[in-house]
Design a protein around this motif. Structure first.
Motif, PDB file in Angstrom:
ATOM      1  N   ARG A 148       0.839  -1.195   0.000  1.00 55.91           N
ATOM      2  CA  ARG A 148       0.000   0.000   0.000  1.00 55.91           C
ATOM      3  C   ARG A 148       0.874   1.245   0.000  1.00 55.91           C
ATOM      4  NH1 ARG A 148      -3.570  -0.849   5.290  1.00 55.91           N
ATOM      5  NH2 ARG A 148      -1.475  -1.031   6.161  1.00 55.91           N
ATOM      6  N   ILE A 149       0.248   2.387  -0.258  1.00 51.54           N
ATOM      7  CA  ILE A 149       0.912   3.688  -0.207  1.00 51.54           C
ATOM      8  C   ILE A 149       0.389   4.458   0.996  1.00 51.54           C
ATOM      9  CG2 ILE A 149       1.149   5.936  -1.336  1.00 51.54           C
ATOM     10  CD1 ILE A 149       2.826   3.783  -2.668  1.00 51.54           C
ATOM     11  N   ALA A 150       1.307   5.001   1.797  1.00 47.81           N
ATOM     12  CA  ALA A 150       0.935   5.784   2.970  1.00 47.81           C
ATOM     13  C   ALA A 150       1.610   7.148   2.885  1.00 47.81           C
ATOM     14  CB  ALA A 150       1.342   5.064   4.248  1.00 47.81           C
ATOM     15  N   LEU A 151       0.816   8.182   2.750  1.00 43.73           N
ATOM     16  CA  LEU A 151       1.320   9.559   2.686  1.00 43.73           C
ATOM     17  C   LEU A 151       1.510  10.096   4.103  1.00 43.73           C
ATOM     18  CD1 LEU A 151       1.849  12.261   1.107  1.00 43.73           C
ATOM     19  CD2 LEU A 151      -0.605  12.720   1.408  1.00 43.73           C
ATOM     20  N   GLU A 152       2.687  10.670   4.356  1.00 46.01           N
ATOM     21  CA  GLU A 152       2.914  11.332   5.638  1.00 46.01           C
ATOM     22  C   GLU A 152       2.863  12.849   5.455  1.00 46.01           C
ATOM     23  OE1 GLU A 152       6.130  11.906   9.261  1.00 46.01           O
ATOM     24  OE2 GLU A 152       6.442  10.277   7.831  1.00 46.01           O
ATOM     25  N   PRO A 153       1.811  13.512   5.948  1.00 46.71           N
ATOM     26  CA  PRO A 153       1.805  14.975   5.947  1.00 46.71           C
ATOM     27  C   PRO A 153       2.890  15.484   6.894  1.00 46.71           C
ATOM     28  CG  PRO A 153      -0.389  14.066   6.345  1.00 46.71           C
ATOM     29  CD  PRO A 153       0.576  12.938   6.504  1.00 46.71           C
ATOM     30  N   MET A 154       3.597  16.524   6.488  1.00 45.51           N
ATOM     31  CA  MET A 154       4.664  17.089   7.304  1.00 45.51           C
ATOM     32  C   MET A 154       4.438  18.582   7.446  1.00 45.51           C
ATOM     33  SD  MET A 154       7.942  15.002   5.771  1.00 45.51           S
ATOM     34  CE  MET A 154       7.806  13.240   5.410  1.00 45.51           C
ATOM     35  N   ALA A 155       4.639  19.095   8.635  1.00 45.31           N
ATOM     36  CA  ALA A 155       4.284  20.482   8.953  1.00 45.31           C
ATOM     37  C   ALA A 155       5.014  21.494   8.092  1.00 45.31           C
ATOM     38  CB  ALA A 155       4.547  20.765  10.434  1.00 45.31           C
ATOM     39  N   PHE A 156       6.146  21.099   7.482  1.00 48.00           N
ATOM     40  CA  PHE A 156       6.931  22.014   6.654  1.00 48.00           C
ATOM     41  C   PHE A 156       6.867  21.631   5.180  1.00 48.00           C
ATOM     42  CE2 PHE A 156       9.688  19.030   9.017  1.00 48.00           C
ATOM     43  CZ  PHE A 156      10.001  18.154   7.984  1.00 48.00           C
ATOM     44  N   SER A 157       5.813  20.892   4.769  1.00 45.59           N
ATOM     45  CA  SER A 157       5.773  20.399   3.394  1.00 45.59           C
ATOM     46  C   SER A 157       4.506  20.843   2.666  1.00 45.59           C
ATOM     47  CB  SER A 157       5.862  18.875   3.374  1.00 45.59           C
ATOM     48  OG  SER A 157       4.642  18.302   3.827  1.00 45.59           O
ATOM     49  N   MET A 158       4.416  20.462   1.395  1.00 48.48           N
ATOM     50  CA  MET A 158       3.299  20.880   0.549  1.00 48.48           C
ATOM     51  C   MET A 158       1.959  20.358   1.079  1.00 48.48           C
ATOM     52  SD  MET A 158       5.342  19.964  -2.944  1.00 48.48           S
ATOM     53  CE  MET A 158       4.196  20.491  -4.211  1.00 48.48           C
ATOM     54  N   VAL A 159       1.939  19.144   1.603  1.00 48.28           N
ATOM     55  CA  VAL A 159       0.762  18.627   2.315  1.00 48.28           C
ATOM     56  C   VAL A 159       1.123  18.679   3.791  1.00 48.28           C
ATOM     57  CG1 VAL A 159      -0.818  16.693   2.628  1.00 48.28           C
ATOM     58  CG2 VAL A 159       0.152  17.143   0.364  1.00 48.28           C
ATOM     59  N   ASP A 160       0.621  19.710   4.482  1.00 47.89           N
ATOM     60  CA  ASP A 160       1.203  20.064   5.771  1.00 47.89           C
ATOM     61  C   ASP A 160       0.386  19.665   6.989  1.00 47.89           C
ATOM     62  OD1 ASP A 160      -0.853  21.867   5.442  1.00 47.89           O
ATOM     63  OD2 ASP A 160       0.374  23.669   5.671  1.00 47.89           O
ATOM     64  N   SER A 161      -0.815  19.132   6.787  1.00 48.14           N
ATOM     65  CA  SER A 161      -1.628  18.798   7.960  1.00 48.14           C
ATOM     66  C   SER A 161      -2.453  17.545   7.737  1.00 48.14           C
ATOM     67  CB  SER A 161      -2.561  19.958   8.323  1.00 48.14           C
ATOM     68  OG  SER A 161      -3.695  19.973   7.471  1.00 48.14           O
ATOM     69  N   ILE A 162      -2.770  16.873   8.826  1.00 49.45           N
ATOM     70  CA  ILE A 162      -3.607  15.676   8.768  1.00 49.45           C
ATOM     71  C   ILE A 162      -5.015  16.001   8.264  1.00 49.45           C
ATOM     72  CG2 ILE A 162      -4.651  13.823  10.120  1.00 49.45           C
ATOM     73  CD1 ILE A 162      -1.696  13.381   9.656  1.00 49.45           C
ATOM     74  N   PRO A 163      -5.684  17.049   8.748  1.00 45.63           N
ATOM     75  CA  PRO A 163      -7.019  17.334   8.209  1.00 45.63           C
ATOM     76  C   PRO A 163      -7.032  17.526   6.688  1.00 45.63           C
ATOM     77  CG  PRO A 163      -6.719  18.527  10.255  1.00 45.63           C
ATOM     78  CD  PRO A 163      -5.374  17.928   9.912  1.00 45.63           C
ATOM     79  N   HIS A 164      -6.052  18.268   6.157  1.00 41.69           N
ATOM     80  CA  HIS A 164      -5.993  18.436   4.703  1.00 41.69           C
ATOM     81  C   HIS A 164      -5.727  17.100   4.011  1.00 41.69           C
ATOM     82  CE1 HIS A 164      -4.756  22.940   5.232  1.00 41.69           C
ATOM     83  NE2 HIS A 164      -6.058  22.793   5.223  1.00 41.69           N
ATOM     84  N   ALA A 165      -4.830  16.311   4.588  1.00 40.41           N
ATOM     85  CA  ALA A 165      -4.486  15.027   3.982  1.00 40.41           C
ATOM     86  C   ALA A 165      -5.658  14.055   4.025  1.00 40.41           C
ATOM     87  CB  ALA A 165      -3.275  14.428   4.686  1.00 40.41           C
ATOM     88  N   ALA A 166      -6.463  14.121   5.082  1.00 41.57           N
ATOM     89  CA  ALA A 166      -7.651  13.264   5.161  1.00 41.57           C
ATOM     90  C   ALA A 166      -8.624  13.594   4.032  1.00 41.57           C
ATOM     91  CB  ALA A 166      -8.318  13.415   6.519  1.00 41.57           C
ATOM     92  N   ASP A 167      -8.763  14.878   3.729  1.00 45.89           N
ATOM     93  CA  ASP A 167      -9.604  15.272   2.596  1.00 45.89           C
ATOM     94  C   ASP A 167      -9.013  14.775   1.280  1.00 45.89           C
ATOM     95  OD1 ASP A 167     -11.493  16.552   4.177  1.00 45.89           O
ATOM     96  OD2 ASP A 167     -10.535  18.532   4.000  1.00 45.89           O
ATOM     97  N   LEU A 168      -7.695  14.849   1.153  1.00 47.02           N
ATOM     98  CA  LEU A 168      -7.032  14.340  -0.046  1.00 47.02           C
ATOM     99  C   LEU A 168      -7.300  12.842  -0.209  1.00 47.02           C
ATOM    100  CD1 LEU A 168      -5.083  14.499  -2.452  1.00 47.02           C
ATOM    101  CD2 LEU A 168      -3.178  14.375  -0.822  1.00 47.02           C
ATOM    102  N   MET A 169      -7.259  12.074   0.892  1.00 41.28           N
ATOM    103  CA  MET A 169      -7.533  10.642   0.807  1.00 41.28           C
ATOM    104  C   MET A 169      -8.953  10.376   0.321  1.00 41.28           C
ATOM    105  SD  MET A 169      -4.819   9.014   1.429  1.00 41.28           S
ATOM    106  CE  MET A 169      -3.857  10.388   0.765  1.00 41.28           C
ATOM    107  N   ARG A 170      -9.888  11.227   0.700  1.00 39.07           N
ATOM    108  CA  ARG A 170     -11.265  11.054   0.236  1.00 39.07           C
ATOM    109  C   ARG A 170     -11.355  11.285  -1.275  1.00 39.07           C
ATOM    110  NH1 ARG A 170     -12.534  11.755   5.721  1.00 39.07           N
ATOM    111  NH2 ARG A 170     -11.717  13.871   5.969  1.00 39.07           N
ATOM    112  N   SER A 171     -10.510  12.187  -1.796  1.00 41.27           N
ATOM    113  CA  SER A 171     -10.484  12.416  -3.249  1.00 41.27           C
ATOM    114  C   SER A 171      -9.808  11.263  -3.979  1.00 41.27           C
ATOM    115  CB  SER A 171      -9.765  13.729  -3.560  1.00 41.27           C
ATOM    116  OG  SER A 171     -10.452  14.835  -3.034  1.00 41.27           O
ATOM    117  N   VAL A 172      -8.741  10.724  -3.408  1.00 45.45           N
ATOM    118  CA  VAL A 172      -8.056   9.580  -4.023  1.00 45.45           C
ATOM    119  C   VAL A 172      -8.971   8.363  -4.016  1.00 45.45           C
ATOM    120  CG1 VAL A 172      -6.094   8.010  -3.810  1.00 45.45           C
ATOM    121  CG2 VAL A 172      -5.781  10.463  -3.434  1.00 45.45           C
TER     122      VAL A 172
END
Length: 286
Positions: A148-172
């Motif tokens: 599987r693929i697991a994205l790690e949001p990082m506070a200093f990166s383009m995907v910087d937060s868990i809430p935003h990344a959770a929304d991204l997972m819903r789009s994927v």
């Protein structure tokens, strides 16, 4: 003997790497993999993580089949491999494609739970649409290799937060694509436990990384995460509250522990692993 109710802890790659840090050139551990596996197993861990440069060395020396044999024999049934970046940028495929191929080979041979991916350092983006199709593509490739693929949001990166990344997972919208929730990036971004509970679903959580830190950032965010993390329960963050939040969401492990600091790297690997394991365990609610 370990109780069946004892949380299973995973030594994330940097926790067992010894005197090496992210952005070292190269990033591979100075500790031979056989010694590293033995140290992880004998200090109570249930699995391990390995970084790309380690995997490159292992492939060309010990070999993945032999590593699988010794890790299975040691009772380390959970393996994670990392880290892939630039996967969204076709113009840089000459850089990331060979790295991804190695991670796919390693994940298949080692029966890894997931391949961890990240995004480039910089300001967090407002629109993550550009990542959806590339994530779907690498996830299909991973699924074809049994991982599987697991994205790690990082506070200093383009995907910087868990809430935003959770929304991204819903789009994927693929069951083989999820998140690594690293507590350091949660609190350094300013995400609350309540926001995690509102945004995350248990099916999105592929991995968790526990750690602690002082209240104030030391240096840049990257320097703070690389050089100044604290052992669980020895900093100013609410590690137990974070664990409780994830338990309430429905996640029950295994739990990664990622300790990155100058102090941790200075210890002998076995000692570093033992103290990282005991302090993390002490933060779990009774």
């Amino acid at each position: 003997m370990t109780s069946p109710n004892t949380p299973q802890l995973i030594a994330s790659c940097w926790t067992s790497a010894g005197n090496v840090a992210p952005l070292s050139k190269p990033e591979n551990s100075p500790v031979p993999i056989e010694e590293r596996v033995d140290a992880i197993a004998t200090t109570g861990w249930a699995g391990l993580g390995l970084a790309h440069d380690d995997l490159l060395t292992i492939r060309d020396t010990t070999g993945f089949p032999e590593l699988r044999r010794i890790s299975d024999q040691a009772g380390l049934g959970h393996v994670e491999v990392e880290l892939l970046s630039s996967w969204w940028d076709d113009s840089r495929s000459h850089e990331w494609r060979p790295q991804f191929d190695l991670l796919l080979d390693a994940a298949e041979a080692l029966d890894a739970s997931f391949i961890k991916v990240g995004t480039a350092m910089g300001e967090g983006l407002e629109d993550y649409t550009r990542f959806v199709a590339p994530l779907q593509q690498i996830t299909k490739e991973a699924a074809n290799r049994g991982t599987r693929i697991a994205l790690e949001p990082m506070a200093f990166s383009m995907v910087d937060s868990i809430p935003h990344a959770a929304d991204l997972m819903r789009s994927v919208d693929m069951p083989e694509c999820g998140l690594v929730v690293d507590y350091w990036h949660v609190f350094r971004h300013g995400t609350t436990h309540e926001e995690l509970a509102q945004k995350l679903t248990v099916d999105q959580i592929f991995g968790v990384e526990l750690n602690d830190a002082d209240a104030e950032v030391r240096g840049t965010l990257f320097e703070d995460t690389r050089d100044h993390r604290r052992l669980c329960g020895q900093g100013d963050q609410d590690v137990t509250g974070f664990i409780t939040t994830l338990l309430d969401i429905g996640f029950h492990g295994p739990w990664g522990v990622e300790i990155l600091s100058n102090a941790h790297r200075a210890l002998p690997v076995r000692e570093a692993l033992a103290v990282a394991h005991s302090t993390a365990l002490s933060c779990f609610p009774n």
